[in-house]
Design a protein around this motif. Structure first.
Motif, short mmCIF file in Angstrom:
data_model
loop_
_atom_site.label_atom_id
_atom_site.label_comp_id
_atom_site.label_asym_id
_atom_site.label_seq_id
_atom_site.Cartn_x
_atom_site.Cartn_y
_atom_site.Cartn_z
N TYR A 116 -2.08 11.29 -3.41
CA TYR A 116 -3.01 10.19 -3.74
C TYR A 116 -4.46 10.64 -3.52
O TYR A 116 -5.32 10.44 -4.38
CB TYR A 116 -2.72 8.94 -2.89
N ARG B 253 0.82 -1.23 0.00
CA ARG B 253 0.00 0.00 0.00
C ARG B 253 0.85 1.26 0.00
O ARG B 253 0.48 2.26 0.61
CB ARG B 253 -0.96 0.03 1.19
N ARG C 47 -3.84 6.27 0.80
CA ARG C 47 -4.45 7.47 1.42
C ARG C 47 -3.55 8.25 2.36
O ARG C 47 -3.85 9.40 2.68
CB ARG C 47 -5.73 7.06 2.17
N HIS D 268 2.12 -5.94 6.71
CA HIS D 268 0.83 -5.74 6.03
C HIS D 268 0.85 -4.31 5.50
O HIS D 268 1.88 -3.64 5.58
CB HIS D 268 -0.33 -5.99 7.00
#
Ligand code: CP3
Length: 357
Positions: A38, A29, A33, A329
């Motif tokens: 972005y 990721r 955000r 993650h």
């Protein structure tokens, strides 16, 4: 092809367990955000899905984190749920909520009706994004393509949305295992075809996300998740475009199965933060490279804590080849971008120090 002029191949070398000048790093990721640019592009697109389905915009956000940080790889901006969407389930995002399907898979009839999408027509926007990103990257760093694992995709397809336990998917596995296998078999074919098409379009590494494999007990994990990882890996090895493209397998919460995962035919395993790199390397490091694995919440800590933890993780893996630094993650939305810079720079510094380069 631009691959002839790849200027930074640390990431691909580490996946092949070849020596590098320092530890390569990218972050799950990394386009998302936490970056104001972005959020601006997403606002211009109107929605996450419009962003993901417009190759020019997907390319733009893929490159945003690379303009800020010294990352060693780019990852295609897309989502794992594009495949079930192309299978006809109707993906949508209700405002402020996670992904949902208009037509989840209910029973045998729905499963029998599913088809394996043709990537170059039904997922053309993804293939166009891969080609465009490769062109715009112009050999700066390699591009990672990705897909969800058959089990993780089946979880969303049955549940119709995110869930803490995916109880409906598990119940189907227990009550009607043959039906579950039929679904997983179709999804595995779709995933393999989709990944092979991304490789043909220019992806230089491929990653499979099994976010929900760790929900399964040991026997069910082997039957409903692991088996299909091996099928996807075998299909890719038989594909002329994907054969030489390294495959990274990330099965979150499945540390009990590292040895079996390393035997599926992948080049590397992604690790979450519940195991040390040293232990994982001792168990499987002779067979595969390792990618990971600091707790994503570390990015909420002070810069000194970030540097100390990075240093410890790199020392724990040791001065061996075969480590790609990453989080365990994805980056969470509230992270301060400067903390990402601290982490990325700390990885390269600690990686040089441990190698004496
Ligand atoms: O890593 C990257 O930078 C590449 C982009 C990427 C996205 N999704 C973009 C995204 C990747 C690799 C994914 C994979 C994905 N998608 C997974 C597996 C990895 C994981 O996180 O475990 C899963 C389970 C999904 C499904 C999905 N998509 C969920 C659960 C959500 C909502 C969660 C959230 O953060 O809101 C999404 C939406 C999504 N996919 C976003 C992004 C950047 C947020 C959308 C937004 O801008 O609002």
């Amino acid at each position: 092809m631009a691959s002839d002029t790849l200027r930074n191949d640390r990431f691909l070398r580490a996946l092949r367990r070849e020596p590098t000048d320092t530890t390569p790093v990218w972050l799950m990721r990394q386009a998302g955000r936490y970056l104001p640019e972005y959020r601006a592009t997403r606002a211009r697109a109107g929605s996450f899905l419009a962003l993901a389905k417009t190759p020019e915009l997907a390319c733009e956000v893929t490159l945003q984190p690379l303009a800020r940080f010294e990352l060693d790889a780019a990852i295609l901006f897309s989502d794992i749920l594009t495949v079930p969407d192309a299978m006809g389930l109707g993906l949508y995002f209700a405002d402020g909520e996670g992904p949902k399907f208009e037509r989840p898979v209910g029973g045998a009839d729905d499963i029998a009706r599913l088809h394996v999408p043709d990537p170059e027509t039904e997922l053309r926007y993804v293939m166009d994004a891969v080609r465009l990103i490769r062109r715009e990257l112009d050999g700066r760093v390699p591009l990672i393509g990705f897909a969800g694992s058959p089990w993780t995709l089946a979880c969303y397809m049955i549940e119709g949305e995110g869930s803490r336990d995916f109880a409906r998917a598990k119940a189907l596995a227990w009550n009607e295992p043959a039906l579950m296998h039929r679904l997983l078999d179709t999804v595995a074919q779709a995933v393999a075809r989709y990944l092979a098409a991304q490789a043909a379009a220019g992806a230089q590494a491929l990653m499979v996300f099994d976010t929900w494999g760790g929900l399964l007990g040991p026997a069910q994990f082997r039957e409903f998740s692991l088996r299909y990882h091996a099928e996807v890996a075998a299909a890719l090895r038989a594909d002329p475009a994907a054969r030489t493209v390294p495959l990274i397998l990330f099965a979150k919460g499945a540390n009990g199965h590292l040895e079996a995962l390393a035997d599926t035919g992948c080049a590397a395993l992604g690790l979450d933060w519940t195991i040390t790199l040293g232990e994982a390397r001792a168990r499987v490091g002779a067979r595969v490279a390792l990618q990971g694995n600091v707790d994503p919440a570390l990015l909420l800590a002070r810069p000194e804590a970030i540097r100390a933890e990075v240093e410890a993780a790199i020392a724990d893996f040791g001065a061996h080849p075969g480590h790609v630094f990453n989080l365990g993650h994805g980056i969470t939305p509230g992270v301060e971008p400067e903390h990402v810079r601290t982490l990325v720079d700390a990885v390269h510094e600690a990686g040089r120090r441990i190698r004496g380069t």
